[in-house]
Design an enzyme around this catalytic site. Structure first.
Site, PDB file in Angstrom:
ATOM      1  N   LYS A 298      -3.204  13.506  -4.145  1.00  0.00           N
ATOM      2  CA  LYS A 298      -3.230  14.549  -3.107  1.00  0.00           C
ATOM      3  C   LYS A 298      -4.042  14.193  -1.854  1.00  0.00           C
ATOM      4  CE  LYS A 298      -0.623  17.586  -4.855  1.00  0.00           C
ATOM      5  NZ  LYS A 298       0.494  16.654  -4.745  1.00  0.00           N
ATOM      6  N   TYR A 386       2.710  18.655  -8.052  1.00  0.00           N
ATOM      7  CA  TYR A 386       2.723  17.213  -7.768  1.00  0.00           C
ATOM      8  C   TYR A 386       3.552  16.913  -6.519  1.00  0.00           C
ATOM      9  CZ  TYR A 386       2.602  12.197  -8.711  1.00  0.00           C
ATOM     10  OH  TYR A 386       2.381  10.847  -8.623  1.00  0.00           O
TER      11      TYR A 386
HETATM   12  P1  RFL Z   1     -10.092   7.752   5.992  1.00  0.00           P
HETATM   13  O1  RFL Z   1      -8.860   7.060   5.572  1.00  0.00           O
HETATM   14  O2  RFL Z   1     -11.328   7.520   5.214  1.00  0.00           O
HETATM   15  O3  RFL Z   1     -10.335   7.384   7.522  1.00  0.00           O
HETATM   16  C1  RFL Z   1     -11.524   7.715   8.187  1.00  0.00           C
HETATM   17  C2  RFL Z   1     -11.730   6.731   9.318  1.00  0.00           C
HETATM   18  O4  RFL Z   1     -12.894   7.090  10.044  1.00  0.00           O
HETATM   19  C3  RFL Z   1     -13.652   5.918  10.316  1.00  0.00           C
HETATM   20  N1  RFL Z   1     -15.061   6.288  10.521  1.00  0.00           N
HETATM   21  C4  RFL Z   1     -15.623   6.427  11.741  1.00  0.00           C
HETATM   22  N2  RFL Z   1     -15.116   6.271  12.980  1.00  0.00           N
HETATM   23  C5  RFL Z   1     -15.964   6.471  14.033  1.00  0.00           C
HETATM   24  N3  RFL Z   1     -17.273   6.817  13.869  1.00  0.00           N
HETATM   25  C6  RFL Z   1     -17.834   6.970  12.660  1.00  0.00           C
HETATM   26  N4  RFL Z   1     -19.102   7.317  12.512  1.00  0.00           N
HETATM   27  C7  RFL Z   1     -16.981   6.780  11.519  1.00  0.00           C
HETATM   28  N5  RFL Z   1     -17.177   6.862  10.176  1.00  0.00           N
HETATM   29  C8  RFL Z   1     -16.011   6.554   9.599  1.00  0.00           C
HETATM   30  C9  RFL Z   1     -13.426   5.046   9.091  1.00  0.00           C
HETATM   31  O5  RFL Z   1     -13.682   3.672   9.381  1.00  0.00           O
HETATM   32  C10 RFL Z   1     -11.957   5.318   8.809  1.00  0.00           C
HETATM   33  O6  RFL Z   1     -11.099   4.418   9.474  1.00  0.00           O
HETATM   34  O7  RFL Z   1      -9.879   9.351   6.013  1.00  0.00           O
HETATM   35  P2  RFL Z   1      -8.568  10.231   6.357  1.00  0.00           P
HETATM   36  O8  RFL Z   1      -7.918   9.749   7.612  1.00  0.00           O
HETATM   37  O9  RFL Z   1      -9.005  11.638   6.225  1.00  0.00           O
HETATM   38  O10 RFL Z   1      -7.512   9.885   5.223  1.00  0.00           O
HETATM   39  C11 RFL Z   1      -7.736  10.307   3.913  1.00  0.00           C
HETATM   40  C12 RFL Z   1      -7.183   9.284   2.923  1.00  0.00           C
HETATM   41  O11 RFL Z   1      -7.569   7.988   3.301  1.00  0.00           O
HETATM   42  C13 RFL Z   1      -7.704   9.576   1.529  1.00  0.00           C
HETATM   43  O12 RFL Z   1      -7.589  10.963   1.213  1.00  0.00           O
HETATM   44  C14 RFL Z   1      -6.987   8.834   0.422  1.00  0.00           C
HETATM   45  O13 RFL Z   1      -6.854   7.466   0.651  1.00  0.00           O
HETATM   46  C15 RFL Z   1      -7.811   9.076  -0.859  1.00  0.00           C
HETATM   47  N6  RFL Z   1      -7.592   8.044  -1.819  1.00  0.00           N
HETATM   48  C16 RFL Z   1      -6.449   8.105  -2.519  1.00  0.00           C
HETATM   49  N7  RFL Z   1      -5.617   9.173  -2.340  1.00  0.00           N
HETATM   50  C17 RFL Z   1      -4.478   9.242  -3.009  1.00  0.00           C
HETATM   51  O14 RFL Z   1      -3.717  10.200  -2.812  1.00  0.00           O
HETATM   52  N8  RFL Z   1      -4.156   8.228  -3.904  1.00  0.00           N
HETATM   53  C18 RFL Z   1      -4.965   7.138  -4.102  1.00  0.00           C
HETATM   54  O15 RFL Z   1      -4.643   6.249  -4.860  1.00  0.00           O
HETATM   55  C19 RFL Z   1      -6.169   7.047  -3.412  1.00  0.00           C
HETATM   56  N9  RFL Z   1      -6.999   5.984  -3.572  1.00  0.00           N
HETATM   57  C20 RFL Z   1      -8.514   6.982  -1.985  1.00  0.00           C
HETATM   58  C21 RFL Z   1      -8.178   5.938  -2.863  1.00  0.00           C
HETATM   59  C22 RFL Z   1      -9.738   6.945  -1.308  1.00  0.00           C
HETATM   60  C23 RFL Z   1     -10.646   5.906  -1.489  1.00  0.00           C
HETATM   61  N10 RFL Z   1     -11.930   5.970  -0.811  1.00  0.00           N
HETATM   62  C24 RFL Z   1     -12.170   6.981   0.189  1.00  0.00           C
HETATM   63  C25 RFL Z   1     -13.065   5.233  -1.118  1.00  0.00           C
HETATM   64  C26 RFL Z   1      -9.039   4.868  -3.023  1.00  0.00           C
HETATM   65  C27 RFL Z   1     -10.275   4.833  -2.344  1.00  0.00           C
HETATM   66  C28 RFL Z   1     -11.138   3.597  -2.547  1.00  0.00           C
HETATM   67  C1  PHB Z   2      -1.205   4.682  -5.961  1.00  0.00           C
HETATM   68  O1  PHB Z   2      -2.166   4.087  -5.447  1.00  0.00           O
HETATM   69  O2  PHB Z   2      -0.066   4.189  -5.964  1.00  0.00           O
HETATM   70  C2  PHB Z   2      -1.434   5.988  -6.627  1.00  0.00           C
HETATM   71  C3  PHB Z   2      -2.714   6.473  -6.769  1.00  0.00           C
HETATM   72  C4  PHB Z   2      -2.914   7.691  -7.393  1.00  0.00           C
HETATM   73  C5  PHB Z   2      -1.831   8.402  -7.886  1.00  0.00           C
HETATM   74  C6  PHB Z   2      -0.552   7.925  -7.739  1.00  0.00           C
HETATM   75  C7  PHB Z   2      -0.347   6.711  -7.111  1.00  0.00           C
HETATM   76  O3  PHB Z   2      -2.032   9.585  -8.537  1.00  0.00           O
END
Ligand code: RFL
Ligand code: PHB
Length: 391
Positions: A298, A386
């Protein structure tokens, strides 16, 4: 470097880039300020599943061509436990589906659209600070390539993720934080190997949770639950594949194709909500305001729906002088956020091994899985959440 704009967007993750594009398409000037380089942002391997609300938002932003051509439509998922797999058929249950398309690719498409639009984007900005967002004249200051800059704006969009400066700029007395930290993380591996199955497999096993996902028909993404204290360096590729295989049903374990990892990292699991999501002329969106454990897929989708609401609010303000949608922004987002928080927390509790769980808790977890796979009503509830609740 511009000295003034309408909307200053902090962060060039999916939230900031998508907001920038939606505003640009509507003719509203904006500047994106990002602390890292474009390569660094593209190097983060994160989410992989897009809800239709997110796909529609990307279409509205004009960045869905490659997604339509290369994204994989998935009509269901499989749950694996006690050695057998059970399919949840979203299409049959609710007539909807999800799209497999990596966050890296979404980001790449949005960056290309930004470059084509000519709207300003500053990478590698340091000392980013927000000022006066409780007045009518907010400002953002930062350093770039050795010089100091000041950007005056009407509104600030805090899209800078969980560790960003935007939420940290708000006095603690103005926010209420809700949080749950889980005693485990996900160790993820990306590999240039064909996926083990046509759809995602969410596996609950006594050794811990595992997930088989993919980025394309030739690239796989796998995860195993590990203790929160674990380090990725402790995991050779061979150890990872052995552990994953041990948590899958015999047929999947047999079919698993292994290969060298392209990326290996550990993500901690956390539930987090900051209320409200607006402070004067500062709006928080995406991970800056809330975190979900990845089990429900999500995180990225919530970031997209926040940004849709925010873009609509800003468009109503600029095009019709109507502040009602901006005023409703926080409450409208939080209603959707809390439903996704609930679902992600529930999926996490259903499928993971909790170190402090007693025998009673185990039996309840098994009973819940048995009930789920045997009940069309329960499967429909999972499917509905989902694929994503309506925007
Ligand atoms: P992001 O992608 O973290 O982007 C934020 C951006 O802000 C920058 N930033 C700054 N810029 C200027 N000044 C500052 N002081 C700043 N501080 C930070 C950062 O460099 C970055 O480029 O947030 P956004 O855009 O809200 O997007 C959200 C998504 O990225 C996030 O919800 C998902 O990726 C979460 N997440 C996952 N979600 C899924 O649905 N499935 C996954 O498998 C999944 N794996 C993950 C993830 C999040 C992770 N994090 C945060 C550690 C795996 C990881 C490792
Ligand atoms: C993915 O990274 O492909 C991913 C992560 C979390 C999910 C599903 C897919 O729940």
């Amino acid at each position: 470097m511009p000295r003034a704009t309408r909307v200053a967007i902090i962060g060039a993750g999916p939230a900031g880039l998508l907001l920038g594009q939606l505003l640009t398409v509507a003719g509203i000037d904006n500047v994106i300020i990002e602390q890292r380089s474009a390569e660094h942002v593209l190097g983060r391997i994160r989410a992989g599943i897009l809800e239709s609300v997110t796909v529609d938002a990307l279409a509205r932003a004009g960045v869905d061509q490659r997604l339509r051509a290369e994204g994989l439509r998935h009509h269901g998922i499989e749950l694996s436990y006690r050695g057998a797999r059970h399919r949840i058929d979203f299409h049959a249950l609710i007539g909807r589906d999800v799209t497999v398309y990596g966050q890296t690719e979404v980001t790449r498409d949005l960056m290309a659209a930004r470059a084509a639009s000519g709207m300003p984007i500053v990478y590698e900005a340091t000392d980013v600070s927000l000022h006066d967002f409780d007045t009518d004249r907010p400002r953002v200051t930062f350093r770039h390539a050795g010089s100091a800059h000041e950007l005056a704006c009407d509104y600030v969009a805090g899209c800078d993720g969980f560790h960003g400066v935007s939420r940290a700029s708000v006095p603690e007395t103005s926010t209420r934080i809700f949080e749950r930290v889980y005693p485990f993380g996900w160790l993820g591996v990306l590999s240039e190997t064909p996926p083990v199955a046509d759809e995602l497999i969410y596996a609950s096993h006594e050794r811990g949770f595992a997930l088989c996902s993919m980025r394309s028909k030739t690239r796989s993404r796998y995860y195993v639950q590990v203790p929160a204290t674990e380090r990725a360096e402790a995991w050779s590729d061979a150890r990872f594949w052995d552990e994953l295989r041990a948590r899958l049903d015999p047929a999947a374990a047999q079919a698993l194709v292994t290969g060298p990892s392209i990326e290996k990292s550990i993500a901690p699991l956390r539930s987090f909500v900051c209320e409200p999501m607006r402070f004067g002329r500062l709006f928080l969106a995406g991970d800056a305001a809330h975190i979900v454990p990845p089990t429900g897929a999500k995180g990225l989708n919530l970031a997209a729906s926040d940004v849709l609401y925010l873009a609509d609010g800003l468009i109503a303000q600029y095009q019709r002088g109507d502040p009602a949608e901006l005023d409703a922004y926080s409450a409208k987002c939080l209603r959707r956020v809390w439903k996704a928080e609930r679902f992600s927390w529930w999926m996490t509790a259903l499928l993971h091994r909790f170190p402090d769980a007693d025998a009673f808790a185990h039996r309840i977890q098994q009973a819940e899985l048995d009930y789920l796979v045997g009940s069309e009503a329960a499967c429909r509830a999972l499917a509905e959440n989902y694929v994503g609740l309506p925007a």
